[in-house]
Design an enzyme around this catalytic site. Structure first.
Site, PDB file in Angstrom:
ATOM      1  N   ASP A  93      10.521   0.835  -2.195  1.00 12.92           N
ATOM      2  CA  ASP A  93       9.623  -0.239  -1.768  1.00 12.92           C
ATOM      3  C   ASP A  93       9.251  -0.061  -0.302  1.00 12.92           C
ATOM      4  O   ASP A  93       9.900   0.704   0.429  1.00 12.92           O
ATOM      5  CB  ASP A  93      10.335  -1.592  -1.970  1.00 12.92           C
ATOM      6  CG  ASP A  93       9.365  -2.764  -2.054  1.00 12.92           C
ATOM      7  OD1 ASP A  93       9.804  -3.869  -2.456  1.00 12.92           O
ATOM      8  OD2 ASP A  93       8.172  -2.581  -1.725  1.00 12.92           O
ATOM      9  N   GLY A  94       8.206  -0.746   0.098  1.00 16.36           N
ATOM     10  CA  GLY A  94       7.791  -0.690   1.501  1.00 16.36           C
ATOM     11  C   GLY A  94       8.491  -1.762   2.305  1.00 16.36           C
ATOM     12  O   GLY A  94       9.393  -2.444   1.810  1.00 16.36           O
ATOM     13  N   ALA A  95       8.098  -1.905   3.551  1.00 17.27           N
ATOM     14  CA  ALA A  95       8.644  -2.966   4.414  1.00 17.27           C
ATOM     15  C   ALA A  95       7.642  -3.251   5.523  1.00 17.27           C
ATOM     16  O   ALA A  95       6.801  -2.413   5.856  1.00 17.27           O
ATOM     17  CB  ALA A  95       9.985  -2.543   5.018  1.00 17.27           C
ATOM     18  N   SER A 123       0.821  -1.213   0.000  1.00 22.20           N
ATOM     19  CA  SER A 123       0.000   0.000   0.000  1.00 22.20           C
ATOM     20  C   SER A 123       0.857   1.267   0.000  1.00 22.20           C
ATOM     21  O   SER A 123       0.500   2.263  -0.629  1.00 22.20           O
ATOM     22  CB  SER A 123      -0.929  -0.002   1.224  1.00 22.20           C
ATOM     23  OG  SER A 123      -0.176  -0.039   2.419  1.00 22.20           O
ATOM     24  N   LYS A 172      10.413  -8.166   4.919  1.00 23.64           N
ATOM     25  CA  LYS A 172       9.471  -7.858   3.847  1.00 23.64           C
ATOM     26  C   LYS A 172       8.739  -9.121   3.455  1.00 23.64           C
ATOM     27  O   LYS A 172       9.109 -10.219   3.859  1.00 23.64           O
ATOM     28  CB  LYS A 172      10.221  -7.300   2.627  1.00 23.64           C
ATOM     29  CG  LYS A 172      10.622  -5.841   2.807  1.00 23.64           C
ATOM     30  CD  LYS A 172      11.419  -5.308   1.613  1.00 23.64           C
ATOM     31  CE  LYS A 172      10.633  -5.371   0.333  1.00 23.64           C
ATOM     32  NZ  LYS A 172       9.309  -4.703   0.412  1.00 23.64           N
ATOM     33  N   GLY A 173       7.665  -8.966   2.672  1.00 23.53           N
ATOM     34  CA  GLY A 173       6.945 -10.129   2.193  1.00 23.53           C
ATOM     35  C   GLY A 173       5.524 -10.230   2.693  1.00 23.53           C
ATOM     36  O   GLY A 173       4.790 -11.146   2.355  1.00 23.53           O
ATOM     37  N   GLU A 225      10.801  -8.823  -5.171  1.00 19.12           N
ATOM     38  CA  GLU A 225      11.277  -7.599  -4.513  1.00 19.12           C
ATOM     39  C   GLU A 225      12.762  -7.696  -4.193  1.00 19.12           C
ATOM     40  O   GLU A 225      13.522  -6.753  -4.412  1.00 19.12           O
ATOM     41  CB  GLU A 225      10.498  -7.341  -3.223  1.00 19.12           C
ATOM     42  CG  GLU A 225       9.075  -6.891  -3.444  1.00 19.12           C
ATOM     43  CD  GLU A 225       8.303  -6.762  -2.145  1.00 19.12           C
ATOM     44  OE1 GLU A 225       8.609  -7.513  -1.188  1.00 19.12           O
ATOM     45  OE2 GLU A 225       7.391  -5.910  -2.073  1.00 19.12           O
ATOM     46  N   GLY A 269       3.223  -8.606   1.724  1.00 13.20           N
ATOM     47  CA  GLY A 269       2.365  -8.536   0.538  1.00 13.20           C
ATOM     48  C   GLY A 269       2.611  -9.678  -0.441  1.00 13.20           C
ATOM     49  O   GLY A 269       2.072  -9.687  -1.543  1.00 13.20           O
TER      50      GLY A 269
HETATM   51  O1  DER Z   1       5.234  -7.302   0.928  1.00 10.82           O
HETATM   52  C1  DER Z   1       6.040  -6.360   1.048  1.00 10.82           C
HETATM   53  O2  DER Z   1       7.265  -6.537   1.170  1.00 10.82           O
HETATM   54  C2  DER Z   1       5.465  -4.980   1.163  1.00 10.82           C
HETATM   55  O3  DER Z   1       6.435  -4.028   0.820  1.00 10.82           O
HETATM   56  C3  DER Z   1       5.015  -4.823   2.584  1.00 10.82           C
HETATM   57  O4  DER Z   1       6.000  -5.297   3.378  1.00 10.82           O
HETATM   58  C4  DER Z   1       4.700  -3.406   2.976  1.00 10.82           C
HETATM   59  O5  DER Z   1       3.359  -3.240   2.713  1.00 10.82           O
HETATM   60  P1  DER Z   1       2.565  -1.945   3.204  1.00 10.82           P
HETATM   61  O6  DER Z   1       3.293  -0.768   2.585  1.00 10.82           O
HETATM   62  O7  DER Z   1       1.198  -2.157   2.632  1.00 10.82           O
HETATM   63  O8  DER Z   1       2.608  -1.934   4.703  1.00 10.82           O
END
Ligand code: DER
Length: 232
Positions: free
Chosen positions: A84-86, A30, A97-98, A106, A100
């Protein structure tokens, strides 16, 4: 919501790092979705010219929708920057991560980049990794055997919890873009993430794990009041 605002401001700040002509890895989740939308705006409003490489089919679809050009990683070969997110980041900028389900692509895309910028809200900041279940991608063949081997391996490692669960998508197993399953490891606290990351990937049937060790260069932290903090 404040969390959504925090994710948005982190994503927007990270997009400031993107320069004309760059090849950019597009994260999943997200927070990364906000980043892709902000990129689309800069392409439309400022004429920014970039090429994106997606870390999941759903990110590729969003990029398409908002006008971010996407090519395969093979075509791009190497990237200037991945954003990227985490799920968690610690004081060494090591990550889990992971959440999602995109950890395999990634990690490949992040590793194929000169720089990884993580965008997150403060709730992802931890003193020690492991409160968030650690995703481990495994091939479907013999996954129950792989699961047993993974749990057996945990006994000798510096972790508090030792159980794992097959990630489900309703009544059937969750299947990743690459056609694999995910085990979520409930470890509570990981004492030595570097060691765990190495050991996990030696187990037959394990494809990749969600520990990103010495990969992240910068974390951009968004706050609900609209402020942003950059940590590197
Ligand atoms: O799956 C991932 O690695 C995503 O980056 C997840 O870790 C972060 O998702 P979010 O931004 O919806 O919290």
């Amino acid at each position: 919501s404040p969390i959504d605002k925090a994710k948005f401001v982190a994503a927007k700040r990270a997009v400031d790092y993107v320069e004309d002509g760059m090849k950019v890895g597009l994260g999943t989740g997200s927070t990364a979705a906000w980043m892709v939308k902000c990129l689309g705006e800069r392409i439309r409003d400022d004429g920014l010219r970039i090429t994106g490489v997606a870390t999941s089919t759903r990110t590729a679809e969003l990029a398409q929708k908002v006008g971010v050009p996407v090519v395969s990683l093979d075509e791009a070969k190497w990237l200037d920057l991945t954003i990227d997110g985490a799920d968690e980041y610690d004081h060494n900028l090591n990550l889990i991560k992971g959440g999602g389900g995109a950890l395999l692509m990634e990690k490949i895309v992040a590793t194929a980049s000169d720089e990884l910028i993580v965008i997150a809200d403060l709730s992802k900041q931890v003193e020690a990794l492991g409160a968030f279940p650690l995703p481990v991608e495994v091939i479907p063949f013999g996954w129950q055997t792989t699961k047993a081997l993974v749990e057996e391996t945990l006994v000798n490692l510096d972790v508090l919890g030792r159980t794992s669960a097959l990630r489900m998508n309703g009544a059937t197993p969750y299947v990743t873009d690459e056609g694999n399953f995910i085990l979520d490891l409930h470890l509570k606290r990981i004492g030595n993430p570097r060691q765990l990351a190495l050991v996990m990937n030696q187990i037959p049937g394990v494809v990749e794990n969600g520990l990103f060790i010495d990969i992240c260069d910068v974390v951009v932290i968004g706050h609900g009041d609209g402020s942003v903090e950059v940590r590197d």
